[in-house]
Write a protein that holds these residues in place. Sequence first.
Motif, short mmCIF file in Angstrom:
data_model
loop_
_atom_site.label_atom_id
_atom_site.label_comp_id
_atom_site.label_asym_id
_atom_site.label_seq_id
_atom_site.Cartn_x
_atom_site.Cartn_y
_atom_site.Cartn_z
N GLY A 1 -11.60 -25.40 18.14
CA GLY A 1 -11.77 -26.70 18.77
C GLY A 1 -10.71 -27.69 18.30
O GLY A 1 -9.53 -27.35 18.18
N ASP B 1 -16.85 -18.32 18.02
CA ASP B 1 -16.73 -19.75 18.33
C ASP B 1 -17.37 -20.55 17.19
O ASP B 1 -18.58 -20.48 16.99
CB ASP B 1 -17.42 -20.05 19.65
CG ASP B 1 -17.15 -21.47 20.13
OD1 ASP B 1 -16.46 -22.22 19.40
OD2 ASP B 1 -17.62 -21.84 21.22
N SER C 1 -16.45 -23.93 16.93
CA SER C 1 -16.05 -25.29 17.32
C SER C 1 -17.23 -26.19 17.62
O SER C 1 -17.06 -27.39 17.81
CB SER C 1 -15.14 -25.24 18.55
OG SER C 1 -15.83 -24.67 19.66
N ASP C 2 -18.45 -25.63 17.68
CA ASP C 2 -19.63 -26.42 18.03
C ASP C 2 -20.14 -27.14 16.78
O ASP C 2 -20.64 -26.50 15.84
CB ASP C 2 -20.71 -25.50 18.61
CG ASP C 2 -21.87 -26.30 19.17
OD1 ASP C 2 -21.73 -27.53 19.28
OD2 ASP C 2 -22.91 -25.68 19.50
N GLN C 3 -20.01 -28.45 16.77
CA GLN C 3 -20.47 -29.27 15.65
C GLN C 3 -21.60 -30.17 16.13
O GLN C 3 -21.45 -30.91 17.11
CB GLN C 3 -19.32 -30.10 15.08
CG GLN C 3 -19.68 -30.88 13.83
CD GLN C 3 -18.47 -31.56 13.21
OE1 GLN C 3 -17.38 -31.53 13.78
NE2 GLN C 3 -18.68 -32.16 12.06
#
Length: 419
Positions: free
Chosen positions: A341, A373, A375-377
Amino acid sequence: MDYNQRSRGQKSGAGHPARAPRRSMGSRIGLEKRGAPAQQPPRRGSAPRPNQTRSPSQNPPQRKGQPRPGQTQPNARRPQQQINPQKNGYTPGSPRRQRRVTQAEILRRTRRRRLLGVLTVLAVLAIGAFVSVNLLFKVAIFRVENFDRTTPANTGIYTEDEIIAALDIEKNSNLFGFSTAEKTQQLQAQFPYLDKVEVAVQMPATVVVRLTPATERFTCMYSGGWMVLSDSLRILRLEVSQPDGLILLSAKLPENFSPAIGQQVIPETYNSLLANAASSAASDSTDATPESAQPTVTGVVTELWQLLQDDGLLDGLTALDISDTSQLSFTYQGRVDVLLGNSSSLDYKLRMAAKILTDPDKGLSGSDRGTLDVSDQLEDGEIRGYFQPYEQPTPTPEPTPEPDPESENAENAEEPPNE
């Protein structure tokens, strides 16, 4: 005869004219007061001649309290000594009166003296510096070392003699007679396989060259072929086809980019999220503007490279995509694509990815292939990782050949009849 030209005997005999009693105006013009006793003319022979001295019997009786001849009174003021008229520069007249010195003039004199003292000290220092620079500090030693000041230096494919000769500095020359910045640029242009170079001077007579050799790390495609880049994105060589065994770097190059050996590549910073926000804001005619303070690609690459090295992922890195700073990604061992991300919390994201990729008990095995993945915060700052394996193509069964009817009839005809 002038009084100053008279002898000492004449002066002592006749007395000083200043000590003679003053005569009144009446005595000068011959008038006398009434009832005053008549003055007797002096007798001949009573007054001593200039060169004649009186005997003690001829001296007049001395009054009480009157000093003797030749004896000065203790409180009597001595006459002021006059300048000898026979000497050059004698000007008759009263002595010059001294002018009174004011406090302001005293302050001016003090400041003037201080200023002259400071100027004198500065002049002495300037002369000393000039003499020391031009006469004392001469180049006598050349030293090549690593950036951590250790020796012998790792010069890569070059030798120390080649690097020292490229400096073009002669021995016994002035230590401060050249620019270290110009010499640094000269070495970087002449030796592309030196990733970092710094030229410095060390008193009293040493020229120091600190360097770090370059390593072929990345390969990047441009309009005319492929570039081989170092860790700091410096161009080492140009190739027509893609070199093997290097990390594939995807970056957004400037328009009309023309590579040159030794040049450092600076990719353009592009963020698709900010670009879309800017276009939507322009279409809606609102005052909303995208975030202007965004990290540059060079800073992102430097931080990402250091974190990959710290987490032990550098050896397995096969591809790196920095063309969009909002969608950073890399490929690990050619089998797992890791999505990072944007550049926020890169240390946390890479730490989680390293645990998943390198720990077979809690993470992926060495045969897993897919997309990871991280990038999910979430809103609380927690990052969750998701792994999506690649879709394995299902093998299609091979078709079975259909039997030929003619061959079946021939086989039946050949069979004997049953008895």
